[in-house]
Motif scaffolding. Structure first.
Motif, mmCIF file in Angstrom:
data_model
loop_
_atom_site.group_PDB
_atom_site.id
_atom_site.type_symbol
_atom_site.label_atom_id
_atom_site.label_comp_id
_atom_site.label_asym_id
_atom_site.label_seq_id
_atom_site.Cartn_x
_atom_site.Cartn_y
_atom_site.Cartn_z
ATOM 1 N N SER A 9 1.053 -1.206 0.245
ATOM 2 C CA SER A 9 -0.298 0.102 0.115
ATOM 3 C C SER A 9 0.770 0.742 -0.017
ATOM 4 C CB SER A 9 -1.113 -0.041 1.485
ATOM 5 O OG SER A 9 0.350 0.181 2.441
ATOM 6 N N HIS A 10 0.077 2.479 -0.212
ATOM 7 C CA HIS A 10 1.089 3.554 -0.303
ATOM 8 C C HIS A 10 1.402 3.633 1.418
ATOM 9 C CE1 HIS A 10 0.126 5.306 -4.728
ATOM 10 N NE2 HIS A 10 -1.231 5.167 -3.550
ATOM 11 N N ARG A 11 0.447 3.261 2.436
ATOM 12 C CA ARG A 11 1.121 3.758 3.380
ATOM 13 C C ARG A 11 2.198 3.217 3.763
ATOM 14 N NH1 ARG A 11 -2.747 3.157 8.556
ATOM 15 N NH2 ARG A 11 -3.899 4.825 7.355
ATOM 16 N N ALA A 12 2.545 1.822 3.519
ATOM 17 C CA ALA A 12 3.798 0.411 3.106
ATOM 18 C C ALA A 12 4.684 1.167 2.828
ATOM 19 C CB ALA A 12 3.530 -0.577 2.842
ATOM 20 N N ARG A 13 4.969 1.796 2.042
ATOM 21 C CA ARG A 13 5.174 2.470 0.844
ATOM 22 C C ARG A 13 6.119 3.672 1.809
ATOM 23 N NH1 ARG A 13 6.202 0.273 -4.474
ATOM 24 N NH2 ARG A 13 4.669 -0.991 -4.854
ATOM 25 N N ALA A 14 5.463 4.188 2.122
ATOM 26 C CA ALA A 14 6.036 5.642 3.390
ATOM 27 C C ALA A 14 6.689 5.296 4.106
ATOM 28 C CB ALA A 14 4.657 7.138 2.957
ATOM 29 N N MET A 15 6.501 3.802 4.498
ATOM 30 C CA MET A 15 7.559 3.570 6.266
ATOM 31 C C MET A 15 7.923 2.826 5.179
ATOM 32 S SD MET A 15 3.497 1.535 7.100
ATOM 33 C CE MET A 15 4.538 0.441 9.079
ATOM 34 N N LEU A 16 8.693 2.791 4.646
ATOM 35 C CA LEU A 16 9.690 2.551 3.950
ATOM 36 C C LEU A 16 10.739 2.792 3.201
ATOM 37 C CD1 LEU A 16 8.994 -0.719 1.241
ATOM 38 C CD2 LEU A 16 9.965 -1.203 3.932
ATOM 39 N N ARG A 17 9.943 4.109 2.679
ATOM 40 C CA ARG A 17 10.830 5.495 2.767
ATOM 41 C C ARG A 17 11.553 6.177 4.092
ATOM 42 N NH1 ARG A 17 6.521 5.988 -0.406
ATOM 43 N NH2 ARG A 17 5.316 7.933 0.565
ATOM 44 N N ALA A 18 10.689 6.006 5.042
ATOM 45 C CA ALA A 18 10.945 6.674 6.697
ATOM 46 C C ALA A 18 12.005 5.662 6.764
ATOM 47 C CB ALA A 18 9.849 6.559 7.411
ATOM 48 N N VAL A 19 12.095 4.535 7.007
ATOM 49 C CA VAL A 19 13.020 3.726 7.078
ATOM 50 C C VAL A 19 14.942 3.865 6.395
ATOM 51 C CG1 VAL A 19 13.786 1.043 6.903
ATOM 52 C CG2 VAL A 19 11.268 1.916 7.931
ATOM 53 N N ALA A 20 14.614 4.218 5.185
ATOM 54 C CA ALA A 20 15.225 4.944 4.065
ATOM 55 C C ALA A 20 15.775 5.850 4.556
ATOM 56 C CB ALA A 20 14.741 4.863 2.515
ATOM 57 N N GLN A 21 15.078 6.832 5.028
ATOM 58 C CA GLN A 21 15.933 7.775 5.373
ATOM 59 C C GLN A 21 16.301 8.186 6.824
ATOM 60 O OE1 GLN A 21 12.024 10.295 4.932
ATOM 61 N NE2 GLN A 21 12.735 10.194 2.432
ATOM 62 N N GLY A 22 16.477 6.379 7.079
ATOM 63 C CA GLY A 22 16.986 6.474 9.274
ATOM 64 C C GLY A 22 15.865 7.485 9.401
ATOM 65 N N ARG A 23 14.819 7.322 9.780
ATOM 66 C CA ARG A 23 13.654 8.237 10.646
ATOM 67 C C ARG A 23 13.255 7.232 11.405
ATOM 68 N NH1 ARG A 23 10.190 10.702 6.940
ATOM 69 N NH2 ARG A 23 8.665 10.889 8.691
ATOM 70 N N ALA A 24 13.456 5.608 11.021
ATOM 71 C CA ALA A 24 13.137 5.309 12.291
ATOM 72 C C ALA A 24 14.014 3.788 12.892
ATOM 73 C CB ALA A 24 12.242 3.686 11.224
ATOM 74 N N VAL A 25 13.021 3.654 14.074
ATOM 75 C CA VAL A 25 13.515 2.792 14.665
ATOM 76 C C VAL A 25 13.049 1.405 15.418
ATOM 77 C CG1 VAL A 25 15.253 4.025 16.386
ATOM 78 C CG2 VAL A 25 13.024 3.624 17.252
ATOM 79 N N MET A 26 13.110 0.108 15.518
ATOM 80 C CA MET A 26 12.378 -1.056 15.502
ATOM 81 C C MET A 26 12.503 -1.828 17.050
ATOM 82 S SD MET A 26 12.526 -3.106 12.299
ATOM 83 C CE MET A 26 11.899 -4.782 12.997
ATOM 84 N N SER A 27 11.677 -2.421 17.437
ATOM 85 C CA SER A 27 12.516 -3.975 18.322
ATOM 86 C C SER A 27 12.443 -5.064 17.657
ATOM 87 C CB SER A 27 11.070 -3.959 19.408
ATOM 88 O OG SER A 27 9.736 -4.588 18.570
ATOM 89 N N SER A 28 13.186 -5.466 18.394
ATOM 90 C CA SER A 28 13.798 -6.642 17.672
ATOM 91 C C SER A 28 12.884 -7.909 18.756
ATOM 92 C CB SER A 28 15.453 -7.084 17.389
ATOM 93 O OG SER A 28 15.678 -6.485 19.339
ATOM 94 N N SER A 29 11.628 -7.893 18.574
ATOM 95 C CA SER A 29 11.181 -8.511 18.981
ATOM 96 C C SER A 29 10.251 -9.361 18.001
ATOM 97 C CB SER A 29 9.906 -8.498 20.132
ATOM 98 O OG SER A 29 9.125 -7.652 19.068
ATOM 99 N N CYS A 30 9.447 -11.173 18.430
ATOM 100 C CA CYS A 30 9.144 -11.370 17.283
ATOM 101 C C CYS A 30 7.965 -10.738 16.532
ATOM 102 C CB CYS A 30 8.256 -12.277 18.045
ATOM 103 S SG CYS A 30 7.049 -12.466 19.121
ATOM 104 N N GLU A 31 7.638 -9.573 17.360
ATOM 105 C CA GLU A 31 6.202 -9.094 16.775
ATOM 106 C C GLU A 31 7.271 -7.022 16.634
ATOM 107 O OE1 GLU A 31 3.731 -9.421 14.823
ATOM 108 O OE2 GLU A 31 3.559 -11.522 15.027
ATOM 109 N N PRO A 32 7.840 -6.940 15.754
ATOM 110 C CA PRO A 32 8.425 -5.775 15.863
ATOM 111 C C PRO A 32 7.621 -5.049 16.201
ATOM 112 C CG PRO A 32 9.051 -7.204 13.897
ATOM 113 C CD PRO A 32 8.284 -7.747 14.663
ATOM 114 N N ASP A 33 7.562 -3.916 16.973
ATOM 115 C CA ASP A 33 7.305 -2.342 16.602
ATOM 116 C C ASP A 33 7.995 -1.430 16.096
ATOM 117 O OD1 ASP A 33 4.493 -3.478 18.036
ATOM 118 O OD2 ASP A 33 5.616 -3.105 19.932
ATOM 119 N N LEU A 34 7.368 -0.831 14.954
ATOM 120 C CA LEU A 34 8.817 0.613 14.665
ATOM 121 C C LEU A 34 7.971 1.870 15.301
ATOM 122 C CD1 LEU A 34 9.636 0.793 12.035
ATOM 123 C CD2 LEU A 34 7.902 1.468 10.442
ATOM 124 N N PHE A 35 8.833 2.319 15.247
ATOM 125 C CA PHE A 35 9.180 3.691 15.307
ATOM 126 C C PHE A 35 9.801 4.577 14.058
ATOM 127 C CE2 PHE A 35 9.053 0.922 18.765
ATOM 128 C CZ PHE A 35 7.368 1.406 20.231
#
Length: 87
Positions: A9-35
């Motif tokens: 989706s457009h939202r998923a792609r926007a999330m990928l762009r935020a990760v690519a821009q270095g704006r995201a952190v996530m937990s490394s749990s089995c269900e990783p949460d994204l910030f």
């Protein structure tokens, strides 16, 4: 959610762009949460699907601690066609 990324989706792609821009952190749990920008992502189900689908991963495995999120090869491939795109 895996493969060419055509089904993202457009939202998923926007999330990928935020990760690519270095704006995201996530937990490394089995269900990783994204910030993104320090705020919990509004769609954790999509964040989980991106992680389980192999598009994003934690930079390091550190249990429940938040670590930088990074794109995998599949995540970079999804965004590659957008490079140089003029809207």
């Amino acid at each position: 959610m895996s493969g060419t990324g055509d089904e993202l989706s457009h939202r998923a792609r926007a999330m990928l762009r935020a990760v690519a821009q270095g704006r995201a952190v996530m937990s490394s749990s089995c269900e990783p949460d994204l910030f993104i920008d320090g705020v919990a992502c509004c769609d954790q189900m999509t964040a989980h699907a991106l992680a389980h689908g192999g598009y994003i991963r934690p930079a390091t495995e550190d249990g429940e601690r938040r670590v930088p999120a990074v794109l995998t090869d599949a995540g970079r491939a999804v965004l590659a066609p957008a490079v140089g795109h003029v809207a």
